[in-house]
Design a protein around this motif. Sequence first.
Motif, PDB file in Angstrom:
ATOM      1  N   ALA A  21       0.805  -1.216   0.000  1.00  0.00           N
ATOM      2  CA  ALA A  21       0.000   0.000   0.000  1.00  0.00           C
ATOM      3  C   ALA A  21       0.836   1.263   0.000  1.00  0.00           C
ATOM      4  O   ALA A  21       0.315   2.350  -0.221  1.00  0.00           O
ATOM      5  CB  ALA A  21      -0.932  -0.014   1.200  1.00  0.00           C
ATOM      6  N   ALA A  22       2.125   1.155   0.259  1.00  0.00           N
ATOM      7  CA  ALA A  22       2.950   2.344   0.408  1.00  0.00           C
ATOM      8  C   ALA A  22       3.289   3.020  -0.921  1.00  0.00           C
ATOM      9  O   ALA A  22       3.912   4.058  -0.914  1.00  0.00           O
ATOM     10  CB  ALA A  22       4.226   1.991   1.159  1.00  0.00           C
ATOM     11  N   CYS A  23       2.898   2.479  -2.045  1.00  0.00           N
ATOM     12  CA  CYS A  23       3.214   3.065  -3.346  1.00  0.00           C
ATOM     13  C   CYS A  23       2.057   3.933  -3.829  1.00  0.00           C
ATOM     14  O   CYS A  23       1.023   3.426  -4.219  1.00  0.00           O
ATOM     15  CB  CYS A  23       3.472   1.968  -4.372  1.00  0.00           C
ATOM     16  SG  CYS A  23       4.847   0.916  -3.926  1.00  0.00           S
ATOM     17  N   ILE A  24       2.258   5.249  -3.789  1.00  0.00           N
ATOM     18  CA  ILE A  24       1.236   6.164  -4.279  1.00  0.00           C
ATOM     19  C   ILE A  24       1.875   7.485  -4.666  1.00  0.00           C
ATOM     20  O   ILE A  24       2.796   7.952  -4.003  1.00  0.00           O
ATOM     21  CB  ILE A  24       0.125   6.392  -3.222  1.00  0.00           C
ATOM     22  CG1 ILE A  24      -0.992   7.261  -3.797  1.00  0.00           C
ATOM     23  CG2 ILE A  24       0.680   7.012  -1.969  1.00  0.00           C
ATOM     24  CD1 ILE A  24      -2.191   7.386  -2.906  1.00  0.00           C
ATOM     25  N   ALA A  25       1.397   8.051  -5.771  1.00  0.00           N
ATOM     26  CA  ALA A  25       1.832   9.386  -6.136  1.00  0.00           C
ATOM     27  C   ALA A  25       1.199  10.358  -5.146  1.00  0.00           C
ATOM     28  O   ALA A  25       0.064  10.185  -4.739  1.00  0.00           O
ATOM     29  CB  ALA A  25       1.387   9.693  -7.559  1.00  0.00           C
ATOM     30  N   GLY A  26       1.919  11.365  -4.737  1.00  0.00           N
ATOM     31  CA  GLY A  26       1.383  12.322  -3.781  1.00  0.00           C
ATOM     32  C   GLY A  26       1.466  11.811  -2.353  1.00  0.00           C
ATOM     33  O   GLY A  26       0.643  12.141  -1.523  1.00  0.00           O
ATOM     34  N   ALA A  27       2.453  10.994  -2.078  1.00  0.00           N
ATOM     35  CA  ALA A  27       2.604  10.433  -0.745  1.00  0.00           C
ATOM     36  C   ALA A  27       2.854  11.536   0.275  1.00  0.00           C
ATOM     37  O   ALA A  27       3.363  12.602  -0.044  1.00  0.00           O
ATOM     38  CB  ALA A  27       3.750   9.432  -0.737  1.00  0.00           C
ATOM     39  N   ALA A  28       2.485  11.255   1.515  1.00  0.00           N
ATOM     40  CA  ALA A  28       2.700  12.203   2.603  1.00  0.00           C
ATOM     41  C   ALA A  28       4.191  12.330   2.895  1.00  0.00           C
ATOM     42  O   ALA A  28       4.941  11.369   2.782  1.00  0.00           O
ATOM     43  CB  ALA A  28       1.952  11.737   3.847  1.00  0.00           C
ATOM     44  N   THR A  29       4.601  13.526   3.273  1.00  0.00           N
ATOM     45  CA  THR A  29       5.997  13.760   3.625  1.00  0.00           C
ATOM     46  C   THR A  29       6.266  13.258   5.042  1.00  0.00           C
ATOM     47  O   THR A  29       5.333  13.014   5.820  1.00  0.00           O
ATOM     48  CB  THR A  29       6.329  15.263   3.568  1.00  0.00           C
ATOM     49  OG1 THR A  29       5.584  15.932   4.589  1.00  0.00           O
ATOM     50  CG2 THR A  29       6.019  15.855   2.195  1.00  0.00           C
ATOM     51  N   ALA A  30       7.530  13.129   5.375  1.00  0.00           N
ATOM     52  CA  ALA A  30       7.909  12.703   6.728  1.00  0.00           C
ATOM     53  C   ALA A  30       7.360  13.680   7.763  1.00  0.00           C
ATOM     54  O   ALA A  30       6.909  13.270   8.841  1.00  0.00           O
ATOM     55  CB  ALA A  30       9.427  12.590   6.834  1.00  0.00           C
ATOM     56  N   ASP A  31       7.372  14.972   7.439  1.00  0.00           N
ATOM     57  CA  ASP A  31       6.845  15.984   8.362  1.00  0.00           C
ATOM     58  C   ASP A  31       5.336  15.825   8.557  1.00  0.00           C
ATOM     59  O   ASP A  31       4.830  15.925   9.674  1.00  0.00           O
ATOM     60  CB  ASP A  31       7.179  17.382   7.834  1.00  0.00           C
ATOM     61  CG  ASP A  31       6.825  18.470   8.824  1.00  0.00           C
ATOM     62  OD1 ASP A  31       7.218  18.350  10.006  1.00  0.00           O
ATOM     63  OD2 ASP A  31       6.161  19.442   8.418  1.00  0.00           O
ATOM     64  N   GLU A  32       4.608  15.577   7.466  1.00  0.00           N
ATOM     65  CA  GLU A  32       3.151  15.366   7.572  1.00  0.00           C
ATOM     66  C   GLU A  32       2.841  14.124   8.400  1.00  0.00           C
ATOM     67  O   GLU A  32       1.910  14.128   9.213  1.00  0.00           O
ATOM     68  CB  GLU A  32       2.536  15.231   6.176  1.00  0.00           C
ATOM     69  CG  GLU A  32       2.545  16.524   5.392  1.00  0.00           C
ATOM     70  CD  GLU A  32       2.217  16.325   3.921  1.00  0.00           C
ATOM     71  OE1 GLU A  32       1.696  17.283   3.330  1.00  0.00           O
ATOM     72  OE2 GLU A  32       2.483  15.248   3.367  1.00  0.00           O
ATOM     73  N   LEU A  33       3.619  13.073   8.201  1.00  0.00           N
ATOM     74  CA  LEU A  33       3.422  11.843   8.980  1.00  0.00           C
ATOM     75  C   LEU A  33       3.676  12.107  10.458  1.00  0.00           C
ATOM     76  O   LEU A  33       2.894  11.674  11.316  1.00  0.00           O
ATOM     77  CB  LEU A  33       4.347  10.737   8.471  1.00  0.00           C
ATOM     78  CG  LEU A  33       4.088  10.235   7.054  1.00  0.00           C
ATOM     79  CD1 LEU A  33       5.219   9.324   6.600  1.00  0.00           C
ATOM     80  CD2 LEU A  33       2.753   9.545   6.958  1.00  0.00           C
ATOM     81  N   ALA A  34       4.739  12.827  10.772  1.00  0.00           N
ATOM     82  CA  ALA A  34       5.071  13.126  12.168  1.00  0.00           C
ATOM     83  C   ALA A  34       3.995  13.994  12.816  1.00  0.00           C
ATOM     84  O   ALA A  34       3.601  13.751  13.960  1.00  0.00           O
ATOM     85  CB  ALA A  34       6.432  13.818  12.248  1.00  0.00           C
TER      86      ALA A  34
END
Length: 111
Positions: A21-34
Motif C-alpha cells: 500500500a505504500a506506493c502512491i503518487a502524492g505520498a505524505a511527507t515525513a513531516d506530515e506523517l510526524a
Amino acid sequence: MRCRLAVTLISASFIGHAAEAACIAGAATADELARFRASPGAVLAQFPFGSGGLTGAVRNLAATDPALVPLITALIRGADARQKAALAAGLAQAARAGERSDPAAALAIQQ
C-alpha cells in the motif's frame, strides 16, 4: 453503519499489506506523517467540513504509512457525517492506489 463497515474492511486490508500500500503518487511527507502521529485529531480541525482536502490527506497518509490506518479509523468517533464520508473516501482511494501498483495487494484487499 455502512461507512464504519467500509472503513473497518479497508483498515484490515491495510494492516496486513503495508508494503504493497505504500506506493502512491502524492505520498505524505515525513513531516506530515510526524504531525499526524503527534496529533491525529488536528486533521479534522483542519478540514471541519470534510471535503476533498480531508479525503486527499487521509489517502496520502494511509498509502504512505498503512500503520496509521488505526489512528485514522479512530477519528471516526469525533467526526461528523461529512468528515466520516471523507475519511472513508480517503481510505478507499488509498486501497485503490495500492491495487494499481500491486495486483497481489489488490487481490488481498478484495478478499
